[in-house]
Scaffold this motif. Structure first.
Motif, mmCIF file in Angstrom:
data_model
loop_
_atom_site.group_PDB
_atom_site.id
_atom_site.type_symbol
_atom_site.label_atom_id
_atom_site.label_comp_id
_atom_site.label_asym_id
_atom_site.label_seq_id
_atom_site.Cartn_x
_atom_site.Cartn_y
_atom_site.Cartn_z
ATOM 1 N N UNK A 1 0.832 -1.208 0.000
ATOM 2 C CA UNK A 1 0.000 0.000 0.000
ATOM 3 C C UNK A 1 0.865 1.256 0.000
ATOM 4 N N UNK A 2 0.468 2.223 -0.783
ATOM 5 C CA UNK A 2 1.200 3.476 -0.835
ATOM 6 C C UNK A 2 0.840 4.338 0.376
ATOM 7 N N UNK A 3 1.759 5.172 0.850
ATOM 8 C CA UNK A 3 1.445 6.052 1.981
ATOM 9 C C UNK A 3 0.256 6.948 1.649
ATOM 10 N N UNK A 4 -0.603 7.186 2.651
ATOM 11 C CA UNK A 4 -1.758 8.054 2.398
ATOM 12 C C UNK A 4 -1.528 9.432 3.015
ATOM 13 N N UNK A 5 -2.412 10.349 2.662
ATOM 14 C CA UNK A 5 -2.314 11.737 3.128
ATOM 15 C C UNK A 5 -3.563 12.164 3.895
ATOM 16 N N UNK A 6 -4.192 11.229 4.603
ATOM 17 C CA UNK A 6 -5.413 11.588 5.326
ATOM 18 C C UNK A 6 -5.192 12.706 6.347
ATOM 19 N N UNK A 7 -4.104 12.699 7.123
ATOM 20 C CA UNK A 7 -3.914 13.820 8.059
ATOM 21 C C UNK A 7 -3.847 15.172 7.351
ATOM 22 N N UNK B 1 -14.296 4.556 -3.386
ATOM 23 C CA UNK B 1 -14.239 4.408 -1.929
ATOM 24 C C UNK B 1 -13.487 5.571 -1.291
ATOM 25 N N UNK B 2 -12.376 5.965 -1.901
ATOM 26 C CA UNK B 2 -11.622 7.110 -1.374
ATOM 27 C C UNK B 2 -12.446 8.380 -1.487
ATOM 28 N N UNK B 3 -13.127 8.557 -2.620
ATOM 29 C CA UNK B 3 -13.955 9.746 -2.801
ATOM 30 C C UNK B 3 -15.059 9.796 -1.748
ATOM 31 N N UNK B 4 -15.652 8.642 -1.433
ATOM 32 C CA UNK B 4 -16.696 8.600 -0.422
ATOM 33 C C UNK B 4 -16.143 8.980 0.949
ATOM 34 N N UNK B 5 -14.963 8.480 1.283
ATOM 35 C CA UNK B 5 -14.379 8.839 2.579
ATOM 36 C C UNK B 5 -14.001 10.313 2.622
ATOM 37 N N UNK B 6 -13.551 10.849 1.505
ATOM 38 C CA UNK B 6 -13.283 12.285 1.449
ATOM 39 C C UNK B 6 -14.545 13.072 1.761
ATOM 40 N N UNK B 7 -15.672 12.630 1.215
ATOM 41 C CA UNK B 7 -16.944 13.306 1.459
ATOM 42 C C UNK B 7 -17.336 13.225 2.938
ATOM 43 N N UNK B 8 -17.111 12.066 3.536
ATOM 44 C CA UNK B 8 -17.456 11.907 4.954
ATOM 45 C C UNK B 8 -16.586 12.785 5.846
ATOM 46 N N UNK B 9 -15.331 12.930 5.495
ATOM 47 C CA UNK B 9 -14.421 13.733 6.306
ATOM 48 C C UNK B 9 -14.565 15.227 6.024
ATOM 49 N N UNK B 10 -15.076 15.562 4.846
ATOM 50 C CA UNK B 10 -15.269 16.964 4.442
ATOM 51 C C UNK B 10 -16.705 17.087 3.936
ATOM 52 N N UNK B 11 -17.690 17.131 4.856
ATOM 53 C CA UNK B 11 -19.110 17.076 4.452
ATOM 54 C C UNK B 11 -19.536 18.168 3.478
ATOM 55 N N UNK B 12 -18.856 19.298 3.493
ATOM 56 C CA UNK B 12 -19.230 20.382 2.588
ATOM 57 C C UNK B 12 -18.627 20.264 1.205
#
Length: 294
Positions: free
Chosen positions: A219-225, A249-260
């Protein structure tokens, strides 16, 4: 301002390398300026049509800066390929904006440009007032990076413009059924330059070597923080419906973390969508106008 809608801007990187950017709508004073950051091997020409739209074809025209990273387009090549990384390139972008006196802006990042935006958010968060991420997020799918590495390793060497267009169609056509003949021709003129030997990619060939050491079996390093740190900034995420680099899946998690966050799916396009096509210029301009109204 040149007759083709932009002026060339040259400046020194922190280490002295000569870098280039295009400035569109240099006299435009209203609204946030827009900074356009291209993909790994791409350059400022990638944004030409979108930059013309935002700087001269909308109700509220803006100044637009489109960057050539070191080793791309009209910027100098770096003799140390270790400097071809998002940290150094983020510093280069900041140096250019400082020279121009720009303290805050909207940023549009395609692929690697979006990764640089994540770094800029850590280095100078107050500068980012709006963000458009074009087919990039905090997680890069190994399949997508492998595809990029594969076609860069086996890049064709077309002698004529027609051969160059055909070569791009063969590699990318299945992912981009929405593109027209004019789109493919415009793509080639953006990413290649004509030489005596034929049409060659307009970047330092050593860039390909920077991908060689990446182990795609892990897995490649992620940039969630870093993405989470952007939560208060208006954000538009664009994903190519056929993208191998940005997953749903990543796009969905982005939406959950950034609701706007706003989302657009570019149908009939892969990695990365061409931002000058279809209704994308109008939607990007509308997003920027909403940000201005906040």
């Amino acid at each position: 301002m040149a007759s083709d809608g932009f002026s060339d801007f040259f400046y020194a990187a922190p280490d002295g390398l000569k870098l280039h950017a295009r400035i569109y709508g240099e006299a435009n004073a209203g609204g946030l300026p827009v900074v356009c950051l291209p993909g790994l091997t791409r350059n400022a020409r990638d944004f030409h049509e979108l930059a013309l739209h935002l700087s001269s074809k909308v109700e509220r025209p803006r100044k637009v800066i489109a960057c050539d990273y070191r080793g791309r387009g009209q910027s100098d090549h770096d003799p140390d390929i270790g400097h071809y990384n998002v940290g150094v390139e983020a510093g280069d972008v900041l140096a250019g904006l400082s020279t121009l006196g720009i303290e805050e802006a909207a940023f549009i990042g395609t692929s690697r440009g979006g990764l640089i935006i994540h770094v800029l958010g850590a280095l100078k968060p107050a500068m980012l007032k709006a963000i458009v991420l074009n087919d990039i997020g905090p997680v890069i799918e190994a399949e997508g990076l492998a595809h990029i590495r594969s076609y860069l390793d086996r890049a064709p060497k077309p002698k004529t413009f027609a051969e160059a267009v055909d070569a791009q169609r063969r590699v990318h056509g299945a992912d981009f059924p929405a593109l027209t003949d004019a789109d493919w021709a415009r793509m080639v003129r953006a990413i290649c330059r004509e030489t005596e030997a034929g049409w060659v990619p307009d970047f330092d060939p050593a860039l390909v070597d920077t991908l060689a050491g990446i182990d795609l079996s892990k897995p490649l390093p992620d940039l969630w923080p870093q993405f989470d740190a952007l939560a208060a900034i208006p954000l538009l995420a664009i994903r190519g419906a056929n993208s191998k680099l940005l997953s749903t899946a990543t796009l969905q998690e982005m939406q959950e973390r950034h609701p706007g966050m706003d989302q657009i799916t570019a149908e009939g396009q892969g990695h990365a969508p061409f931002l000058e096509t279809g209704d994308l210029p109008g939607k990007i301009a509308a997003f920027l106008d909403r940000v201005r109204a906040l």
